[in-house]
Scaffold this motif. Structure first.
Motif, mmCIF file in Angstrom:
data_model
loop_
_atom_site.group_PDB
_atom_site.id
_atom_site.type_symbol
_atom_site.label_atom_id
_atom_site.label_comp_id
_atom_site.label_asym_id
_atom_site.label_seq_id
_atom_site.Cartn_x
_atom_site.Cartn_y
_atom_site.Cartn_z
ATOM 1 N N GLY A 304 37.980 30.437 38.863
ATOM 2 C CA GLY A 304 36.689 30.872 39.387
ATOM 3 C C GLY A 304 36.531 32.382 39.372
ATOM 4 O O GLY A 304 35.452 32.905 39.102
ATOM 5 N N ALA A 305 37.631 33.099 39.658
ATOM 6 C CA ALA A 305 37.570 34.556 39.656
ATOM 7 C C ALA A 305 37.483 35.127 38.249
ATOM 8 O O ALA A 305 37.003 36.249 38.065
ATOM 9 C CB ALA A 305 38.793 35.122 40.371
ATOM 10 N N LEU A 306 37.937 34.384 37.253
ATOM 11 C CA LEU A 306 37.855 34.828 35.861
ATOM 12 C C LEU A 306 36.518 34.480 35.214
ATOM 13 O O LEU A 306 36.137 35.062 34.206
ATOM 14 C CB LEU A 306 38.975 34.182 35.030
ATOM 15 N N SER A 307 35.820 33.527 35.796
ATOM 16 C CA SER A 307 34.603 33.019 35.177
ATOM 17 C C SER A 307 33.488 34.065 35.185
ATOM 18 O O SER A 307 33.166 34.642 36.232
ATOM 19 C CB SER A 307 34.121 31.773 35.915
ATOM 20 N N PRO A 308 32.860 34.302 34.032
ATOM 21 C CA PRO A 308 31.713 35.225 34.009
ATOM 22 C C PRO A 308 30.494 34.644 34.712
ATOM 23 O O PRO A 308 29.502 35.355 34.905
ATOM 24 C CB PRO A 308 31.461 35.427 32.512
ATOM 25 N N ARG A 309 30.560 33.367 35.085
ATOM 26 C CA ARG A 309 29.435 32.746 35.795
ATOM 27 C C ARG A 309 29.405 33.132 37.279
ATOM 28 O O ARG A 309 28.404 32.903 37.951
ATOM 29 C CB ARG A 309 29.533 31.217 35.676
ATOM 30 N N THR A 310 30.514 33.635 37.802
ATOM 31 C CA THR A 310 30.559 33.994 39.219
ATOM 32 C C THR A 310 30.553 35.515 39.366
ATOM 33 O O THR A 310 31.034 36.234 38.486
ATOM 34 C CB THR A 310 31.816 33.425 39.894
ATOM 35 N N PRO A 311 30.038 36.018 40.484
ATOM 36 C CA PRO A 311 30.067 37.477 40.702
ATOM 37 C C PRO A 311 31.483 38.032 40.692
ATOM 38 O O PRO A 311 31.689 39.177 40.307
ATOM 39 C CB PRO A 311 29.404 37.639 42.074
ATOM 40 N N LEU A 312 32.465 37.224 41.123
ATOM 41 C CA LEU A 312 33.845 37.704 41.158
ATOM 42 C C LEU A 312 34.345 38.053 39.767
ATOM 43 O O LEU A 312 35.179 38.951 39.599
ATOM 44 C CB LEU A 312 34.765 36.642 41.777
ATOM 45 N N GLY A 313 33.855 37.335 38.756
ATOM 46 C CA GLY A 313 34.286 37.589 37.395
ATOM 47 C C GLY A 313 33.509 38.698 36.711
ATOM 48 O O GLY A 313 33.884 39.106 35.602
ATOM 49 N N ARG A 314 32.447 39.184 37.349
ATOM 50 C CA ARG A 314 31.595 40.200 36.708
ATOM 51 C C ARG A 314 31.594 41.529 37.424
ATOM 52 O O ARG A 314 31.505 42.576 36.793
ATOM 53 C CB ARG A 314 30.146 39.686 36.639
ATOM 54 N N GLN A 315 31.662 41.503 38.743
ATOM 55 C CA GLN A 315 31.419 42.707 39.519
ATOM 56 C C GLN A 315 32.652 43.093 40.328
ATOM 57 O O GLN A 315 33.191 42.282 41.081
ATOM 58 C CB GLN A 315 30.234 42.478 40.487
ATOM 59 N N ALA A 316 33.089 44.335 40.193
ATOM 60 C CA ALA A 316 34.229 44.819 40.968
ATOM 61 C C ALA A 316 33.795 45.100 42.401
ATOM 62 O O ALA A 316 32.735 45.687 42.637
ATOM 63 C CB ALA A 316 34.795 46.081 40.328
ATOM 64 N N LEU A 317 34.603 44.655 43.353
ATOM 65 C CA LEU A 317 34.331 44.946 44.754
ATOM 66 C C LEU A 317 34.989 46.264 45.136
ATOM 67 O O LEU A 317 36.106 46.551 44.700
ATOM 68 C CB LEU A 317 34.864 43.825 45.651
ATOM 69 N N PRO A 318 34.323 47.078 45.940
ATOM 70 C CA PRO A 318 34.898 48.369 46.345
ATOM 71 C C PRO A 318 36.261 48.188 47.008
ATOM 72 O O PRO A 318 36.424 47.345 47.895
ATOM 73 C CB PRO A 318 33.863 48.920 47.341
#
Length: 406
Positions: A304-318
Motif C-alpha cells: 500500500g505504501a508503494l502504490s502510486p494510487r495512495t498518497p503514501l506512495g506519492r507524497q512525502a510526509l514532513p
C-alpha cells in the motif's frame, strides 16, 4: 529492494556519480514505513521509563517485524531482478556492501557499551564475541544480560544476508529459477515449518511454566530464548518481503495489478495488525500464529505504501525522510540514551511526563544524528566511492539509508 516507484538514491556520494551509477528517486512510502517502524519501537522501549503511549507502548515490538518485511523485500529485489533476466548478481559485492552498511555504526555502538558501562540499559551484556559472530540471538540470556540485547534483530538480518544469496545462487545454478508459484509454495512450507518449530518450543520451554503453580518469569525467559529471538523462529517477515520481491521480479504484470489495489491492501494491513494486538504473544496461539499474521499485515502495508494510487506512495510526509535516514542509528542508540536519562531525570518523568517525552526522544535524535554524521554516513560515502571505482552500478534499493534497525 523495491519497484521503480520504490527505488531510491544513495545519499552517500560526496559528488555526483556518473549517470550509469546513479539511482532512481526515493520512495516516500518506504521512508514513511521506516519512520513508523523506528517510532513504534522507540515508544515500546519508552514504556519501561513510565511513559506508556497507548498502542505502541504495548505492541511496538511489531516495528521490528515491519523492518524484517522491508529488509526481505529490499534485499531480495535487486538479486531476483538480476536472476529474472539471466544476469548473475555480484555476490561478493553484495556481501561486502552489506558489511559496509552495518558494521561501522554497529561496532561503534558496541564500543560505547564496552567502554561506558554506566550508560547501559542493563548491568550485564552478552560476551563480546557473540556480537562479533552475530550469535547473541541464538544464545540469549535477556533476563541477566539485557545491555545491547536489541541487537538480536541485527543477528537475524545478518543470517538472512548470508543465507539468501546462498539459496538464490543454488537455485540459479540449476539453470532456471523457480516460478512465483513454486517460490510461494516453498515459502508456505517455510512458514509452516516455523509454526511447527514454535509450537514445539512453546510446549517444552513456555507452556509448562504457565500451568497453575508455574513460574511466569521462567515462561517469559523461555519464550524469549526459544521463540522471540532465534533466527529460525523469526523468518516470517523476511519471507513475506522476499515473496513480494519475487512477485515484482518474475511477474511484473501481477505486481502492477497488486499495486493498483493499494487502498485495499492498506486497509487489510491495518486490520491484520489490529487483530494481532488482540493475541497474547506468550500464549500458545500467539507463539504459533502471531508472527505470520504480523508479517502478512506488514507486507500489505508495504504494498500500500508503494502504490502510486495512495498518497503514501506519492507524497512525502514532513520529517519522514529524516527519521528514515536516522532509523538505523536511532535503533542502535536509543535504549542507551533512555537508560542514562532514566537515571538522571527520573523525577521529571514522574512530575512532567510530556517534558520527559520530549527530552528522551530529543536526546535520542541528537545522539543518532551524531552517529550518523560521524560514522554511518562516512561509511556509506566510502562504499559509494569503492563501487564507483570498480564501475559497479548502485542497486535500486532503499537500504542505504537504513537497514533494519531493525
Amino acid at each position: 529492494m523495491h519497484p521503480s516507484p520504490t527505488s531510491n538514491p544513495s545519499p552517500t556520494s560526496s559528488s555526483p556519480l556518473p549517470s550509469r551509477l546513479s539511482s532512481p528517486p526515493r520512495s516516500p512510502g518506504l521512508d514513511l514505513l521506516r519512520a513508523v517502524a523506528i517510532g513504534v519501537v522507540m515508544l515500546y522501549h519508552l514504556s519501561s521509563y513510565g511513559m506508556n503511549v497507548p498502542g505502541p507502548g504495548q505492541h511496538g515490538w511489531m516495528g521490528v517485524d515491519l523492518f524484517f518485511v522491508l529488509s526481505g523485500y529490499l534485499i531480495a529485489w535487486p538479486v531476483l531482478r538480476d536472476l529474472a533476466v539471466g544476469r548473475t548478481p555480484d555476490w561478493v559485492g553484495f556481501v561486502v556492501g552489506r558489511a559496509w552498511r552495518i558494521l561501522p555504526a554497529y561496532l561503534a555502538v558496541l564500543g560505547l557499551y564496552v567502554v561506558l558501562p554506566a550508560w547501559r540499559e542493563g548491568d550485564a551484556m552478552p560476551p563480546v564475541w557473540q556480537f562479533f559472530t552475530f550469535t547473541m540471538n541464538v544464545l540469549p540470556d535477556h533476563v541477566a544480560q539485557r545491555a545491547y540485547s536489541h541487537a538480536w534483530s541485527l543477528c537475524v538480518e545478518e543470517h538472512f544476508y548470508l543465507l539468501f544469496p546462498l539459496v538464490a545462487g543454488l537455485l540459479a545454478r540449476r539453470g532456471r529459477m523457480p516460478g512465483v508459484v513454486a517460490m510461494a509454495a516453498g515459502a508456505v512450507l517455510l512458514f509452516g515449518t516455523g509454526m511447527l518449530l514454535r509450537d514445539w518450543q512453546w510446549r517444552h520451554a513456555v507452556g509448562p511454566h504457565l500451568a497453575p503453580g508455574g513460574d511466569a518469569a521462567r515462561a517469559v525467559a523461555g519464550y524469549v530464548r526459544s521463540i522471540y529471538s532465534p533466527t529460525w523462529a523469526r523468518l516470517d517477515g523476511l519471507l513475506a518481503g522476499v515473496l513480494l520481491a519475487a512477485l515484482r521480479a518474475f511477474r511484473p504484470a501481477w505486481w502492477t495489478r497488486v499495486l493498483s489495489r493499494g487502498w485495499l491492501l492498506l486497509g487489510a494491513g491495518l486490520a491484520l495488525l489490529v487483530a494481532a494486538t488482540r493475541i497474547d504473544p506468550i500464549g500458545h496461539g500467539g507463539a504459533v500464529f502471531l508472527y505470520p499474521l504480523v508479517a502478512l499485515g506488514c507486507a500489505c502495508l508495504l504494498v500500500g505504501a508503494l502504490s502510486p494510487r495512495t498518497p503514501l506512495g506519492r507524497q512525502a510526509l514532513p520529517g519522514a525522510r529524516t527519521l528514515a535516514l536516522l532509523s538505523f542509528s536511532l535503533y542502535l542508540t536509543h535504549r542507551q540514551v533512555y537508560a542514562w536519562l532514566g537515571d538522571v531525570a527520573a523525577d521529571l518523568t514522574a512530575q512532567a511526563p510530556a517534558a520527559a517525552f520530549v527530552l528522551f526522544n530529543g536526546a535520542s535524535l541528537a545522539v543518532a544524528t551524531l552517529l550518523y554524521v560521524a560514522v554511518e554516513r562516512p561509511g556509506l560515502r566510502l562504499r559509494a566511492r569503492l563501487r564507483s571505482a570498480v564501475a559497479q552500478p548502485l542497486p535500486e534499493t532503499h537500504e542505504d539509508e537504513a537497514p533494519l534497525a531493525r
